[in-house]
Scaffold this motif. Structure first.
Motif, short mmCIF file in Angstrom:
data_model
loop_
_atom_site.label_atom_id
_atom_site.label_comp_id
_atom_site.label_asym_id
_atom_site.label_seq_id
_atom_site.Cartn_x
_atom_site.Cartn_y
_atom_site.Cartn_z
N GLU A 50 14.78 28.85 5.61
CA GLU A 50 13.76 28.41 4.65
C GLU A 50 12.95 27.20 5.11
O GLU A 50 11.88 26.94 4.60
N GLU A 51 13.47 26.44 6.08
CA GLU A 51 12.76 25.25 6.54
C GLU A 51 11.77 25.55 7.67
O GLU A 51 10.98 24.69 8.03
N GLN A 52 11.82 26.73 8.25
CA GLN A 52 10.94 27.08 9.36
C GLN A 52 9.48 27.09 8.91
O GLN A 52 9.14 27.67 7.88
N ASN A 53 8.61 26.45 9.68
CA ASN A 53 7.19 26.37 9.35
C ASN A 53 6.46 27.58 9.92
O ASN A 53 6.16 27.64 11.11
N LEU A 54 6.17 28.55 9.07
CA LEU A 54 5.44 29.74 9.50
C LEU A 54 3.94 29.49 9.58
O LEU A 54 3.25 30.08 10.42
N GLY B 253 15.58 42.52 11.54
CA GLY B 253 15.89 43.35 10.39
C GLY B 253 14.67 43.89 9.64
O GLY B 253 14.77 44.86 8.90
N GLY B 254 13.53 43.27 9.80
CA GLY B 254 12.34 43.72 9.10
C GLY B 254 12.36 43.45 7.61
O GLY B 254 11.65 44.10 6.85
N ILE B 255 13.16 42.47 7.19
CA ILE B 255 13.31 42.19 5.76
C ILE B 255 12.57 40.92 5.36
O ILE B 255 11.85 40.90 4.37
N SER B 256 12.70 39.86 6.14
CA SER B 256 12.17 38.55 5.75
C SER B 256 11.13 38.00 6.71
O SER B 256 10.01 37.68 6.32
N LEU B 257 11.49 37.89 7.97
CA LEU B 257 10.67 37.16 8.94
C LEU B 257 9.35 37.86 9.27
O LEU B 257 8.27 37.33 9.01
N SER B 258 9.42 39.04 9.83
CA SER B 258 8.16 39.73 10.17
C SER B 258 7.35 40.10 8.93
O SER B 258 6.12 39.98 8.96
N PRO B 259 7.98 40.51 7.82
CA PRO B 259 7.16 40.79 6.63
C PRO B 259 6.38 39.56 6.14
O PRO B 259 5.28 39.70 5.63
N ALA B 260 6.94 38.37 6.31
CA ALA B 260 6.21 37.16 5.90
C ALA B 260 4.91 37.04 6.69
O ALA B 260 3.85 36.75 6.12
N PHE B 261 4.97 37.28 8.00
CA PHE B 261 3.76 37.23 8.82
C PHE B 261 2.79 38.34 8.41
O PHE B 261 1.58 38.12 8.35
N SER C 51 11.83 41.33 1.71
CA SER C 51 12.18 40.25 0.80
C SER C 51 12.14 38.93 1.57
O SER C 51 13.18 38.43 2.02
N PRO C 52 10.94 38.36 1.74
CA PRO C 52 10.86 37.08 2.44
C PRO C 52 11.71 36.03 1.74
O PRO C 52 11.77 35.99 0.50
N ASN C 53 12.40 35.19 2.53
CA ASN C 53 13.25 34.18 1.91
C ASN C 53 12.40 33.19 1.10
O ASN C 53 11.17 33.18 1.22
N GLY C 54 13.04 32.38 0.28
CA GLY C 54 12.33 31.49 -0.63
C GLY C 54 11.37 30.54 0.06
O GLY C 54 10.26 30.29 -0.42
N GLY C 55 11.77 30.00 1.20
CA GLY C 55 10.89 29.10 1.94
C GLY C 55 9.67 29.81 2.48
O GLY C 55 8.55 29.29 2.45
N PHE C 56 9.85 31.04 2.97
CA PHE C 56 8.73 31.83 3.47
C PHE C 56 7.79 32.20 2.33
O PHE C 56 6.56 32.16 2.47
N LEU C 57 8.36 32.55 1.18
CA LEU C 57 7.54 32.91 0.03
C LEU C 57 6.70 31.72 -0.44
O LEU C 57 5.51 31.87 -0.76
N THR C 58 7.30 30.54 -0.44
CA THR C 58 6.55 29.33 -0.79
C THR C 58 5.38 29.12 0.17
O THR C 58 4.27 28.80 -0.24
N GLN C 59 5.63 29.33 1.46
CA GLN C 59 4.57 29.15 2.45
C GLN C 59 3.49 30.22 2.32
O GLN C 59 2.31 29.95 2.55
N ILE C 60 3.88 31.43 1.97
CA ILE C 60 2.89 32.49 1.73
C ILE C 60 1.96 32.06 0.60
O ILE C 60 0.74 32.20 0.68
N LYS C 61 2.53 31.52 -0.47
CA LYS C 61 1.73 31.04 -1.60
C LYS C 61 0.80 29.91 -1.16
O LYS C 61 -0.37 29.87 -1.53
#
Length: 169
Positions: A34-38, A65-73, A101-111
């Motif tokens: 969740e701390e990673q800066n996308l 896994g195609g669940i959180s990381l790449s979907p966020a991008f 299902s992007p993790n909470g930190g990724f979802l915050t950054q998407i917003k």
């Protein structure tokens, strides 16, 4: 076809470019936490994808896994490319890959990225004048001059029906 390979450095042995004769790769080492800066990493991925599309190509964006990381991008790309809200972009991607299902930190950054890309669009479409124009000033009628300013200064700070000596300015 091109590929954006997004992986955690710990996965480099298994998640790596394998078909160098057939694909052009962009490999991003990104921690899936969740701390990673996308947002900082996204422009390179977007540029790579845009270049491939401009040349008539397609791009596979993948992670382990195609669940959180790449979907966020992908959501960030879809949002900016189609000028969508983060919610609409997320739903568009989920309609094509239901398990994301992007993790909470990724979802915050998407917003947060929605505001960033919209601000960039606004700035790029705004025509800056060659020279600064003075700020517009409101013109007053001759009647408004002294009387209206004096009336404003006498307006009470608070209305009170109970105390006739209520403070006034």
């Amino acid at each position: 076809m091109d590929s954006v390979c997004i992986r955690d450095a710990k996965e480099a042995f298994s998640v790596r470019p394998r078909f160098l004769d057939h694909f052009q790769y962009l490999t991003l080492d990104v921690e899936d936490n969740e701390e990673q800066n996308l947002i900082r990493l996204f422009p390179a991925a977007k540029q790579f994808i845009d270049n491939a599309i401009a040349q008539g190509g397609r791009v596979l964006v993948h992670c382990n896994g195609g669940i959180s990381l790449s979907p966020a991008f992908v959501v960030m790309f879809v949002m900016q490319h189609h000028q969508l809200s983060w919610e609409d972009a997320l739903h568009m991607v989920q309609n094509r890959r239901y398990c994301i299902s992007p993790n909470g930190g990724f979802l915050t950054q998407i917003k947060e990225y929605e505001a960033i890309y919209k601000a960039n669009i606004a700035v790029s479409t705004f025509n800056y004048p060659n020279e600064q124009r003075p700020a517009a000033r409101r013109k007053r009628n001759d009647e408004d001059d002294d009387e209206s300013r004096e009336d404003e200064r006498k307006r009470p700070l608070m209305q009170s029906d109970e105390d006739p000596d209520a403070m006034q300015t």
